[in-house]
Scaffold this motif. Structure first.
Motif, PDB file in Angstrom:
ATOM      1  N   ILE A   1       0.883  -1.173   0.000  1.00  0.00           N
ATOM      2  CA  ILE A   1       0.000   0.000   0.000  1.00  0.00           C
ATOM      3  C   ILE A   1       0.910   1.209   0.000  1.00  0.00           C
ATOM      4  CG2 ILE A   1      -1.756   1.304   1.259  1.00  0.00           C
ATOM      5  CD1 ILE A   1      -2.922  -1.256   0.473  1.00  0.00           C
ATOM      6  N   TYR A   2       0.623   2.148  -0.852  1.00  0.00           N
ATOM      7  CA  TYR A   2       1.542   3.265  -1.060  1.00  0.00           C
ATOM      8  C   TYR A   2       0.730   4.545  -1.195  1.00  0.00           C
ATOM      9  CZ  TYR A   2       5.212   5.943  -3.564  1.00  0.00           C
ATOM     10  OH  TYR A   2       6.132   6.871  -3.956  1.00  0.00           O
ATOM     11  N   GLY A   3       1.105   5.571  -0.446  1.00  0.00           N
ATOM     12  CA  GLY A   3       0.415   6.852  -0.601  1.00  0.00           C
ATOM     13  C   GLY A   3       1.401   8.005  -0.485  1.00  0.00           C
ATOM     14  N   GLY A   4       1.239   8.989  -1.329  1.00  0.00           N
ATOM     15  CA  GLY A   4       2.143  10.132  -1.268  1.00  0.00           C
ATOM     16  C   GLY A   4       1.481  11.376  -1.826  1.00  0.00           C
ATOM     17  N   ALA A   5       2.013  12.519  -1.430  1.00  0.00           N
ATOM     18  CA  ALA A   5       1.465  13.781  -1.942  1.00  0.00           C
ATOM     19  C   ALA A   5       2.558  14.844  -1.971  1.00  0.00           C
ATOM     20  CB  ALA A   5       0.297  14.253  -1.077  1.00  0.00           C
ATOM     21  N   TYR A   6       2.310  15.867  -2.761  1.00  0.00           N
ATOM     22  CA  TYR A   6       3.257  16.974  -2.922  1.00  0.00           C
ATOM     23  C   TYR A   6       2.539  18.284  -2.635  1.00  0.00           C
ATOM     24  CZ  TYR A   6       5.789  13.466  -5.654  1.00  0.00           C
ATOM     25  OH  TYR A   6       6.419  12.337  -6.072  1.00  0.00           O
ATOM     26  N   LEU A   7       3.327  19.260  -2.227  1.00  0.00           N
ATOM     27  CA  LEU A   7       2.811  20.631  -2.150  1.00  0.00           C
ATOM     28  C   LEU A   7       3.390  21.370  -3.349  1.00  0.00           C
ATOM     29  CD1 LEU A   7       3.253  21.607   1.604  1.00  0.00           C
ATOM     30  CD2 LEU A   7       1.116  21.209   0.376  1.00  0.00           C
ATOM     31  N   LEU A   8       2.519  21.692  -4.274  1.00  0.00           N
ATOM     32  CA  LEU A   8       2.994  22.299  -5.517  1.00  0.00           C
ATOM     33  C   LEU A   8       2.497  23.736  -5.578  1.00  0.00           C
ATOM     34  CD1 LEU A   8       4.388  21.823  -8.229  1.00  0.00           C
ATOM     35  CD2 LEU A   8       2.193  21.060  -9.127  1.00  0.00           C
ATOM     36  N   SER A   9       3.406  24.647  -5.715  1.00  0.00           N
ATOM     37  CA  SER A   9       3.012  26.052  -5.793  1.00  0.00           C
ATOM     38  C   SER A   9       3.930  26.789  -6.743  1.00  0.00           C
ATOM     39  CB  SER A   9       3.089  26.685  -4.406  1.00  0.00           C
ATOM     40  OG  SER A   9       2.832  28.057  -4.496  1.00  0.00           O
ATOM     41  N   PRO A  10       3.727  26.577  -8.039  1.00  0.00           N
ATOM     42  CA  PRO A  10       4.619  27.208  -9.004  1.00  0.00           C
ATOM     43  C   PRO A  10       4.512  28.723  -8.950  1.00  0.00           C
ATOM     44  CG  PRO A  10       2.813  26.089 -10.116  1.00  0.00           C
ATOM     45  CD  PRO A  10       2.659  25.810  -8.668  1.00  0.00           C
ATOM     46  N   ARG A  11       5.636  29.399  -9.073  1.00  0.00           N
ATOM     47  CA  ARG A  11       5.653  30.852  -9.112  1.00  0.00           C
ATOM     48  C   ARG A  11       5.814  31.246 -10.562  1.00  0.00           C
ATOM     49  NH1 ARG A  11       6.341  32.662  -3.724  1.00  0.00           N
ATOM     50  NH2 ARG A  11       5.969  34.623  -4.743  1.00  0.00           N
ATOM     51  N   VAL A  12       4.848  31.998 -11.049  1.00  0.00           N
ATOM     52  CA  VAL A  12       4.881  32.388 -12.454  1.00  0.00           C
ATOM     53  C   VAL A  12       4.827  33.902 -12.534  1.00  0.00           C
ATOM     54  CG1 VAL A  12       3.808  32.125 -14.716  1.00  0.00           C
ATOM     55  CG2 VAL A  12       3.605  30.297 -13.030  1.00  0.00           C
ATOM     56  N   ARG A  13       5.735  34.475 -13.286  1.00  0.00           N
ATOM     57  CA  ARG A  13       5.710  35.929 -13.470  1.00  0.00           C
ATOM     58  C   ARG A  13       5.549  36.266 -14.939  1.00  0.00           C
ATOM     59  NH1 ARG A  13       9.881  40.190 -10.833  1.00  0.00           N
ATOM     60  NH2 ARG A  13       8.539  39.709  -9.057  1.00  0.00           N
ATOM     61  N   PHE A  14       4.777  37.341 -15.180  1.00  0.00           N
ATOM     62  CA  PHE A  14       4.632  37.889 -16.529  1.00  0.00           C
ATOM     63  C   PHE A  14       5.227  39.295 -16.543  1.00  0.00           C
ATOM     64  CE2 PHE A  14       2.358  40.880 -19.234  1.00  0.00           C
ATOM     65  CZ  PHE A  14       2.522  40.296 -20.480  1.00  0.00           C
ATOM     66  N   THR A  15       5.954  39.617 -17.579  1.00  0.00           N
ATOM     67  CA  THR A  15       6.372  41.014 -17.764  1.00  0.00           C
ATOM     68  C   THR A  15       6.049  41.425 -19.186  1.00  0.00           C
ATOM     69  OG1 THR A  15       8.564  40.747 -18.738  1.00  0.00           O
ATOM     70  CG2 THR A  15       8.407  40.503 -16.346  1.00  0.00           C
ATOM     71  N   GLU A  16       5.726  42.708 -19.357  1.00  0.00           N
ATOM     72  CA  GLU A  16       5.623  43.206 -20.727  1.00  0.00           C
ATOM     73  C   GLU A  16       7.023  43.230 -21.313  1.00  0.00           C
ATOM     74  OE1 GLU A  16       4.263  47.230 -21.078  1.00  0.00           O
ATOM     75  OE2 GLU A  16       5.375  47.919 -19.344  1.00  0.00           O
ATOM     76  N   GLN A  17       7.111  43.404 -22.628  1.00  0.00           N
ATOM     77  CA  GLN A  17       8.419  43.347 -23.275  1.00  0.00           C
ATOM     78  C   GLN A  17       9.328  44.460 -22.810  1.00  0.00           C
ATOM     79  OE1 GLN A  17       7.352  43.188 -27.424  1.00  0.00           O
ATOM     80  NE2 GLN A  17       8.487  41.303 -27.709  1.00  0.00           N
ATOM     81  N   THR A  18       8.820  45.691 -22.936  1.00  0.00           N
ATOM     82  CA  THR A  18       9.615  46.859 -22.599  1.00  0.00           C
ATOM     83  C   THR A  18       8.751  47.778 -21.760  1.00  0.00           C
ATOM     84  OG1 THR A  18      10.692  46.706 -24.734  1.00  0.00           O
ATOM     85  CG2 THR A  18      10.987  48.751 -23.529  1.00  0.00           C
ATOM     86  N   GLY A  19       9.302  48.307 -20.700  1.00  0.00           N
ATOM     87  CA  GLY A  19       8.526  49.220 -19.867  1.00  0.00           C
ATOM     88  C   GLY A  19       8.700  48.887 -18.404  1.00  0.00           C
ATOM     89  N   SER A  20       7.615  48.856 -17.673  1.00  0.00           N
ATOM     90  CA  SER A  20       7.723  48.652 -16.240  1.00  0.00           C
ATOM     91  C   SER A  20       6.737  47.612 -15.721  1.00  0.00           C
ATOM     92  CB  SER A  20       7.488  49.980 -15.516  1.00  0.00           C
ATOM     93  OG  SER A  20       6.206  50.475 -15.871  1.00  0.00           O
ATOM     94  N   TYR A  21       5.839  47.146 -16.564  1.00  0.00           N
ATOM     95  CA  TYR A  21       4.759  46.300 -16.066  1.00  0.00           C
ATOM     96  C   TYR A  21       5.208  44.855 -15.874  1.00  0.00           C
ATOM     97  CZ  TYR A  21       0.220  44.022 -15.700  1.00  0.00           C
ATOM     98  OH  TYR A  21      -0.848  43.280 -15.256  1.00  0.00           O
ATOM     99  N   PHE A  22       5.014  44.348 -14.677  1.00  0.00           N
ATOM    100  CA  PHE A  22       5.131  42.906 -14.458  1.00  0.00           C
ATOM    101  C   PHE A  22       4.151  42.518 -13.376  1.00  0.00           C
ATOM    102  CE2 PHE A  22       8.212  44.763 -11.548  1.00  0.00           C
ATOM    103  CZ  PHE A  22       7.978  44.071 -10.372  1.00  0.00           C
ATOM    104  N   THR A  23       3.784  41.258 -13.374  1.00  0.00           N
ATOM    105  CA  THR A  23       2.852  40.796 -12.350  1.00  0.00           C
ATOM    106  C   THR A  23       3.102  39.323 -12.073  1.00  0.00           C
ATOM    107  OG1 THR A  23       0.518  40.685 -11.711  1.00  0.00           O
ATOM    108  CG2 THR A  23       1.016  40.205 -14.006  1.00  0.00           C
ATOM    109  N   ASP A  24       2.921  38.963 -10.820  1.00  0.00           N
ATOM    110  CA  ASP A  24       3.078  37.567 -10.425  1.00  0.00           C
ATOM    111  C   ASP A  24       1.707  36.924 -10.324  1.00  0.00           C
ATOM    112  OD1 ASP A  24       5.902  37.516 -10.107  1.00  0.00           O
ATOM    113  OD2 ASP A  24       5.662  38.680  -8.271  1.00  0.00           O
ATOM    114  N   ALA A  25       1.600  35.727 -10.843  1.00  0.00           N
ATOM    115  CA  ALA A  25       0.360  34.978 -10.640  1.00  0.00           C
ATOM    116  C   ALA A  25       0.201  34.728  -9.143  1.00  0.00           C
ATOM    117  CB  ALA A  25       0.398  33.664 -11.404  1.00  0.00           C
ATOM    118  N   GLU A  26      -1.056  34.672  -8.729  1.00  0.00           N
ATOM    119  CA  GLU A  26      -1.324  34.479  -7.314  1.00  0.00           C
ATOM    120  C   GLU A  26      -0.789  33.133  -6.833  1.00  0.00           C
ATOM    121  OE1 GLU A  26      -5.447  34.617  -5.721  1.00  0.00           O
ATOM    122  OE2 GLU A  26      -5.355  36.673  -6.497  1.00  0.00           O
ATOM    123  N   ASN A  27      -0.284  33.128  -5.616  1.00  0.00           N
ATOM    124  CA  ASN A  27       0.159  31.857  -5.053  1.00  0.00           C
ATOM    125  C   ASN A  27      -1.025  30.941  -4.872  1.00  0.00           C
ATOM    126  OD1 ASN A  27       2.914  32.110  -4.698  1.00  0.00           O
ATOM    127  ND2 ASN A  27       2.532  33.563  -3.056  1.00  0.00           N
TER     128      ASN A  27
END
Lengths: 436, 408
Positions: free
Chosen positions: B64-90
């Motif tokens: 009998i085998y059981g397992g789990a992970y805590l997965l919380s990828p951090r993803v960021r978006f930035t525009e090409q040029t300028g100042s805008y960036f944002t992180d996806a919510e945790n």
């Protein structure tokens, strides 16, 4: 205890790995954006929805550009702002409910903003200057050479000083000490004629006329000569064709839709003497034309019916038994006059860009692509009235999002010309059409 | 006439909604994920039900085998040029795996078992007002695979196995609609349940005590949504143009062919490597078929044009003593997405994975396993052309996992 482990695990997850990428830093290239001045008419002033109002000014395309220029050394950008959002001297239009003139059914349509015009907006605010946005609604290119113009136009009368009013608008532009300027002038040199249904002189000085090409050229040449005399860089924006404007394209020339054979038969009886026949489905409207027999004829493909005829077509019987008056149509000859003038003026603008090594923004071509649809960050814009999202409720001026699209087209041209990498405006940060 | 003009919204399509991108999760066994995700050749424990059903008959007990992970990828978006960036919510998700399988009798040639695991999943929530909100605001795709499995040891060298897959899943999508009223944008909310079928085949070759091979094929699974619900929140004056309706859609999960080799140069050290082919080309486009196409709600068809990929996985297992073993590994997972068709609802890039883990066996029958699975990508500058949405993304993630197995 278990919670404790989960907390540690979560800390690991949250703290250990975070992306830190940043956008590329904008570069100014070969231009100097220290003092940016915008020259132009209503489009430059931020006019929309049939009037000038504060939030329209705050989100004018020059204000958007100035916002982007800040990242490459641009300074403050001062605009002759109105006191409030109602609109001045007229209330601006909003989308609201109003009864259909024929069926009385309540539908959506442009209605006046719910508010009062603030007469204090007429007070002169030249002491708040010098202003960077010199856009004056209604001004034509040829007006730039006209001494005393400032007090003739209520908008310039608001923010020109007494001395500036005495001189020509060009004098104010040339004294603005711009290190960088944009110039979107010339629209009104054809538009006054077009929006009046082409009843004016195809080469004249009155408001309903098309400006004489030599006068346009003399003024435009002098203006750009003067603006660049101290080495200022800039972008010249050309004039869009009326065919890209919902004011002229919303009502199709063949928009007379007959659904019953009875309608067809009775119109056929009426127009039998003129040899005009109708059929079920779309038919070309009957328009007034002094040169036609009995002063009327059927419109042809390529002719335009003005948006302002809309209610009278629906409820006044215009376009079938009653011809649409000449002041509400652009006939083939008038369209040719408008297009020839637009071409001639755009050629002068292009020559100046070439001669002074300035960026040329082909807004005419850009708005033609808008007729096919331009998608920006998931939103499709077209030149369709209201649903297209780019043109405001007057059908001629842009929405804030439409102005943002224009701003980005200007930035692209600037970047190309001056090897700068100014960032683009986030178009959808601004409002489009607001629905009730 | 004017009324018609105002109410014609054919242009407003609910385009570019998507389930997710390279949403494959390589977290089905703790030892394997600690070894870069490799595990086709070597039947470590009951998790071989997923990694290679052919290895199940190699186990000499029932587990009998059981397992789990805590997965919380951090993803960021930035525009090409300028100042805008944002992180996806945790957002923490917990991919898990449960297996019961092996042999009831060590002399038997038959192994059998059941696996329940989450091989595909994706969840990303951007800020409601972010730059790409008309493309996506949030998306959550979950899948659960149920895999009853049988395995047969043909001889001391070759064993084979097969599992039947029944998959269920859920999909939830939010995106802004470009019709504004005084309070802001309209919104579309789509949700639905999906199901699909597939199979998992494997051959395990024990050339010697020191050298083993594995070959598996996990079939593609068409996840079908037959009766999803689409709800629209729009300005009151446009409500009649956006009637809530049901929708159909389907998402093809790719078939995956794995070849693995494992060597045991010393008594305590095992090295293994997998070469994995994923048939992502089956994910050509994503369509939503709305039951009610009145008004402004149009069926959508979004190109994805995924590419097939080859991934490489490597791992090492070192047994320190009877109780403890350590593992480490790495993997290179190229993205199936194209540079001009990367939607922010399915952010992906070529991934480098670094992994490690530890097992503790306090008594012979019980094993406790822990793993850390680290993923990083470079800054990827891409666009999603159908929406004319351009920018750069980066993904980073550190997923800890814990599993327990008990042998009878």
């Amino acid at each position: 205890m278990k919670k404790y482990y989960i907390a540690i695990a979560s800390l690991l997850v949250f703290a250990a790995c975070k992306s830190n990428i940043k956008p590329d830093k904008p570069e100014k290239g070969e231009a100097d954006f220290t003092r940016y001045v915008s020259l132009g008419n209503s489009l430059t002033a931020g006019f929309a929805d049939g009037s000038l109002y504060r939030s329209g000014q705050e989100n004018s395309y020059p204000a958007m550009l100035a916002g982007q220029f800040k990242a490459v050394g641009g300074g403050d950008f001062r605009q002759p702002l109105l006191l409030d959002d109602a609109g001045w001297p007229d209330l601006h239009l909003v989308l609201g409910y109003k009864p259909n003139c024929a069926t009385k059914a309540i539908g959506l349509g442009p209605v006046p903003y719910d508010g009062e015009v603030n007469s204090a907006n007429a007070n002169n605010i030249s002491s708040g200057g010098p202003y960077n946005n010199l856009g004056v609604p209604g001004i034509r290119c040829i007006d730039y050479a006209l001494p005393g113009y400032g007090s003739l136009n209520p908008y310039s009368n608001r923010f020109y000083s007494t001395a500036e009013k005495a001189g020509a608008p060009m004098a104010l532009a040339l004294s603005s000490q711009a290190t960088f300027f944009t110039c979107w002038l010339g629209n009104n040199d054809v538009l006054g004629y077009a929006t009046a249904g082409g009843e004016g002189n195809p080469s004249g000085l009155m408001l309903g006329d098309i400006s004489p090409v030599p006068a346009f050229k003399a003024t435009y040449d002098a203006l750009i000569n003067g603006m660049t005399a101290n080495g200022a860089k800039g972008a010249l924006i050309n004039i869009p064709d009326v065919s890209a404007t919902p004011f002229f394209t919303t009502i199709p020339a063949n928009g007379l839709v007959l659904t019953r054979q009875g309608q067809v038969d009775s119109l056929n009886a009426v127009y039998a003497p003129l040899g005009i026949t109708f059929k079920l489905g779309p038919n070309y409207f009957i328009i007034a034309d002094a040169t036609a027999p009995l002063g009327r004829r059927q419109a042809k493909a390529g002719e335009y019916i003005l948006l302002t005829a809309s209610d009278s077509i629906t409820c006044g019987g215009w376009g079938s038994r009653t011809p649409i008056p000449e002041a509400y149509t652009l006939t083939a000859g008038e369209v040719a006059n408008v297009q020839n003038a637009t071409e001639a003026f755009n050629e002068i603008i292009a020559e100046n860009a070439e001669k002074h090594n300035l960026a040329l923004v082909d807004m005419n071509a850009y708005l033609k692509t808008l007729t096919q649809g331009i998608t920006w960050n998931g939103v499709e814009f077209t030149t369709a009235f209201v649903s297209g999202g780019a043109f405001s409720l007057d059908g001629i001026h842009l929405t804030q999002r439409g102005y943002a699209l224009a701003a980005n087209e200007i930035i692209r041209a600037i970047n190309l010309k001056y090897k700068s990498t100014i960032g683009l405006v986030d178009v959808n940060k601004y409002n489009g059409i607001i629905f009730p | 006439m004017k009324k018609n003009v105002l109410l014609t919204f054919s242009a407003i399509a609910l385009s570019s909604m998507a389930f997710g991108g390279s949403f494959q999760l390589n977290l089905q066994g703790m030892r394997q994920s600690a070894m870069g995700g490799s595990g086709t050749a070597w039947p470590w424990d009951a998790s071989t039900i997923f990694y290679n059903p052919g290895g199940l008959a190699r186990l000499n007990s029932f587990q009998i085998y059981g397992g789990a992970y805590l997965l919380s990828p951090r993803v960021r978006f930035t525009e090409q040029t300028g100042s805008y960036f944002t992180d996806a919510e945790n957002h923490i998700s917990t991919p898990f795996a449960f297996y019961a399988g092996g042999k009831l009798n060590p002399e038997s040639r038959f192994g059998f078992g059941l696996g329940i695991y989450t091989p595909f999943g994706s969840s990303i929530k951007w800020d409601d007002d972010w730059m790409g909100r008309y493309v996506t605001q949030s998306i959550s795709l979950k899948s659960f695979f149920f895999q009853p499995t049988v395995s047969y040891e043909i001889n001391d060298v070759i064993s084979v196995g097969a599992g039947f897959i029944y998959a269920i899943g859920t999909v939830d999508i939010d995106k802004a609609i470009p019709v504004q009223d005084a309070s802001g944008d309209g919104q579309a909310k789509l949700s639905g349940n999906a199901q699909g079928f597939g199979y998992n085949l494997g051959v395990q070759v024990k050339a010697s005590e020191m050298l083993q091979f594995g070959l598996t094929y996990r079939s593609g699974v068409k996840m079908k949504v037959d009766d999803g619900s689409a709800n629209f929140f729009v300005p009151a004056s446009l409500a009649a143009n956006f009637n809530n309706t049901s929708f159909k859609s389907e998402l093809p999960l790719p078939g995956i062919l794995s070849f693995g080799v494992g060597v045991k140069p010393t008594r305590d050290l095992t090295l293994q490597a997998d070469l994995i082919f994923a048939g992502w080309r089956s994910y050509d486009s994503l369509s939503f078929d709305f039951a009610n196409n009145d008004g402004s709600v149009q069926d959508t068809h979004d190109p994805r044009s995924y590419k097939n990929t080859f991934a490489f996985r490597l791992g090492a297992h070192y047994k320190i003593c009877e109780e403890f073993a350590v593992m480490a590994g790495g993997a290179y997972d190229p993205t199936p997405t194209r540079d001009n068709l990367l939607s922010p609802d399915a952010v992906d890039a070529n991934r480098i994975n670094l992994t490690c883990g530890l097992t503790y066996q306090p008594i012979p029958k019980l094993t406790i396993m822990g793993a850390l699975y680290y993923t990083t990508t470079g800054k990827r500058e891409v666009s999603y052309d159908p929406a004319n949405f351009t920018g750069a993304y980066q993904i980073k993630s550190l997923a800890p996992g814990l599993a327990v197995s008990y042998s009878f």
